[in-house]
Design a protein around this motif. Structure first.
Motif, short mmCIF file in Angstrom:
data_model
loop_
_atom_site.label_atom_id
_atom_site.label_comp_id
_atom_site.label_asym_id
_atom_site.label_seq_id
_atom_site.Cartn_x
_atom_site.Cartn_y
_atom_site.Cartn_z
N LEU A 168 -9.12 11.13 -1.95
CA LEU A 168 -7.95 10.43 -1.43
C LEU A 168 -7.69 9.16 -2.21
CD1 LEU A 168 -8.60 10.69 2.43
CD2 LEU A 168 -7.11 12.12 1.06
N GLU A 175 -3.10 7.37 0.58
CA GLU A 175 -3.46 8.50 1.45
C GLU A 175 -4.56 8.10 2.43
OE1 GLU A 175 -2.89 12.57 -1.08
OE2 GLU A 175 -4.50 11.22 -1.72
N ALA A 176 -5.51 7.30 1.96
CA ALA A 176 -6.61 6.87 2.82
C ALA A 176 -6.09 5.98 3.95
CB ALA A 176 -7.66 6.13 2.00
N HIS A 177 -5.17 5.09 3.65
CA HIS A 177 -4.58 4.25 4.70
C HIS A 177 -3.86 5.11 5.73
CE1 HIS A 177 -5.39 0.12 3.61
NE2 HIS A 177 -5.05 0.35 2.35
N ARG A 178 -3.08 6.08 5.25
CA ARG A 178 -2.35 6.97 6.15
C ARG A 178 -3.32 7.77 7.01
NH1 ARG A 178 0.10 10.18 2.76
NH2 ARG A 178 1.48 8.53 2.09
N ALA A 179 -4.39 8.28 6.42
CA ALA A 179 -5.38 9.06 7.18
C ALA A 179 -6.06 8.19 8.22
CB ALA A 179 -6.40 9.67 6.23
N MET A 180 -6.36 6.95 7.87
CA MET A 180 -7.00 6.05 8.84
C MET A 180 -6.05 5.78 10.03
SD MET A 180 -10.10 5.23 7.93
CE MET A 180 -10.53 3.64 8.62
N ARG A 200 -12.18 13.85 7.75
CA ARG A 200 -11.03 13.26 7.04
C ARG A 200 -11.06 11.74 7.15
NH1 ARG A 200 -6.69 15.01 4.44
NH2 ARG A 200 -7.21 17.12 5.00
N LYS A 201 -11.37 11.21 8.33
CA LYS A 201 -11.45 9.77 8.48
C LYS A 201 -12.63 9.21 7.69
CE LYS A 201 -11.31 6.01 11.79
NZ LYS A 201 -11.12 5.66 13.20
N ALA A 221 -11.53 9.00 4.12
CA ALA A 221 -10.59 7.89 3.96
C ALA A 221 -11.34 6.56 4.00
CB ALA A 221 -9.53 7.94 5.06
N ALA A 244 -13.09 6.11 0.73
CA ALA A 244 -12.13 5.78 -0.34
C ALA A 244 -11.70 4.31 -0.26
CB ALA A 244 -10.92 6.70 -0.25
N LEU A 245 -11.50 3.81 0.95
CA LEU A 245 -11.09 2.41 1.10
C LEU A 245 -12.24 1.46 0.79
CD1 LEU A 245 -8.84 2.68 4.28
CD2 LEU A 245 -8.12 2.38 1.90
#
Length: 115
Positions: free
Chosen positions: A69, A73-78, A91-92, A95, A98-99
């Motif tokens: 991600l 995309e990581a922000h959106r998934a969070m 998925r979280k 994310a 990735a962040l």
């Protein structure tokens, strides 16, 4: 003050108040404002478009993503998985990782599943 002056002043104030109240109750037509029907149509079209897009449906799944991600995309998934625990939602967790790697999150305590 004479009686006729009081009467005239009262009548003038009542007239001003009536005009003010009448102007407040008249609906103003804004030509740029969307009608309820146009808003419903737009929401329906967005719903149909989102049902056709596999990217949006996979983003809501709790499974691990099939790619790394990026930050956006990581922000959106969070945001989409804000109620999911990091230890239970792959998925979280992806994310979150990735962040952390991007330097956007600096956790004080790392969840055991991500160590």
């Amino acid at each position: 003050m004479a009686g006729w002056q009081v009467f005239t002043a009262t009548l003038a104030m009542l007239t001003i108040m009536a005009v003010t109240v009448a102007s407040l109750h008249q609906p103003h037509r804004d030509p740029d404002r969307l009608s309820v029907e146009r808003i419903r149509e737009r929401i329906s079209n967005e719903h149909i478009a989102s049902a056709d897009s596999p990217l949006l449906t996979s983003a809501w799944s709790h499974g691990a993503p099939d790619h790394q991600l990026d930050v956006q995309e990581a922000h959106r998934a969070m945001q989409q998985h804000r109620r999911c625990p990091v230890t239970e939602c792959a998925r979280k967790a992806a994310a979150f990782r990735a962040l952390i790697d991007a330097g956007r999150i600096k956790p004080t305590r790392m969840p055991p599943a991500l160590q």
